[in-house]
Design a protein around this motif. Structure first.
Motif, PDB file in Angstrom:
ATOM      1  N   UNK A   1      -4.168   5.034   9.063  1.00 53.68           N
ATOM      2  CA  UNK A   1      -4.959   4.375  10.240  1.00 53.68           C
ATOM      3  C   UNK A   1      -5.063   3.511   9.433  1.00 53.68           C
ATOM      4  N   UNK A   2      -5.835   2.272  10.403  1.00 55.94           N
ATOM      5  CA  UNK A   2      -6.244   1.437   9.617  1.00 55.94           C
ATOM      6  C   UNK A   2      -7.772   1.413   9.140  1.00 55.94           C
ATOM      7  N   UNK A   3      -7.943   2.618   9.253  1.00 63.97           N
ATOM      8  CA  UNK A   3      -9.606   2.768   8.410  1.00 63.97           C
ATOM      9  C   UNK A   3      -8.801   3.020   6.803  1.00 63.97           C
ATOM     10  N   UNK A   4      -8.203   3.810   6.385  1.00 65.63           N
ATOM     11  CA  UNK A   4      -7.158   4.415   6.045  1.00 65.63           C
ATOM     12  C   UNK A   4      -7.190   2.897   4.620  1.00 65.63           C
ATOM     13  N   UNK A   5      -6.514   1.759   5.178  1.00 71.88           N
ATOM     14  CA  UNK A   5      -5.749   0.781   4.727  1.00 71.88           C
ATOM     15  C   UNK A   5      -7.255  -0.030   4.984  1.00 71.88           C
ATOM     16  N   UNK A   6      -8.212  -0.673   5.658  1.00 69.57           N
ATOM     17  CA  UNK A   6      -9.698  -0.437   5.330  1.00 69.57           C
ATOM     18  C   UNK A   6     -10.315  -0.147   3.373  1.00 69.57           C
ATOM     19  N   UNK A   7      -9.936   0.892   3.464  1.00 75.94           N
ATOM     20  CA  UNK A   7     -10.875   1.975   2.497  1.00 75.94           C
ATOM     21  C   UNK A   7     -10.237   1.409   1.753  1.00 75.94           C
ATOM     22  N   UNK A   8      -8.440   1.717   1.108  1.00 82.31           N
ATOM     23  CA  UNK A   8      -7.967   1.238  -0.031  1.00 82.31           C
ATOM     24  C   UNK A   8      -7.937  -0.607   0.014  1.00 82.31           C
TER      25      UNK A   8
END
Length: 84
Positions: free
Chosen positions: A75-82
């Motif tokens: 998800x977009x959230x997964x990418x933002x965290x990494x």
């Protein structure tokens, strides 16, 4: 077999490079090396002592390439965290 050759060569200070055109040039390779019928060259491998010692190429962090038990939902959230 080729991967074992690469690892053995590295332990002796040799560099290597896989040549990806072998299946496309099989007829020419077979003729040059007098391969018997029904022998098909899949890999060509060049090995030698490197003329230079470049630094290692950058790699993706492990959390981008290694997942345990389940493949994550990207998800977009997964990418933002990494990607901070």
């Amino acid at each position: 077999m080729a991967e074992n050759m690469v690892m053995a060569g590295e332990s002796l200070g040799l560099g290597s490079c896989f040549l990806g055109a072998a299946p496309y040039r099989a007829d020419k390779i077979a003729k040059k090396y007098q391969l018997p019928p029904r022998v098909f060259p899949m890999v060509q491998l060049a090995m030698g002592y490197p003329a230079e010692n470049p630094p290692p190429r950058p790699r993706y962090p492990l959390e981008f390439t290694l997942f345990e038990d389940v493949y994550p939902e990207l998800t977009d959230e997964w990418w933002r965290r990494r990607c901070r």
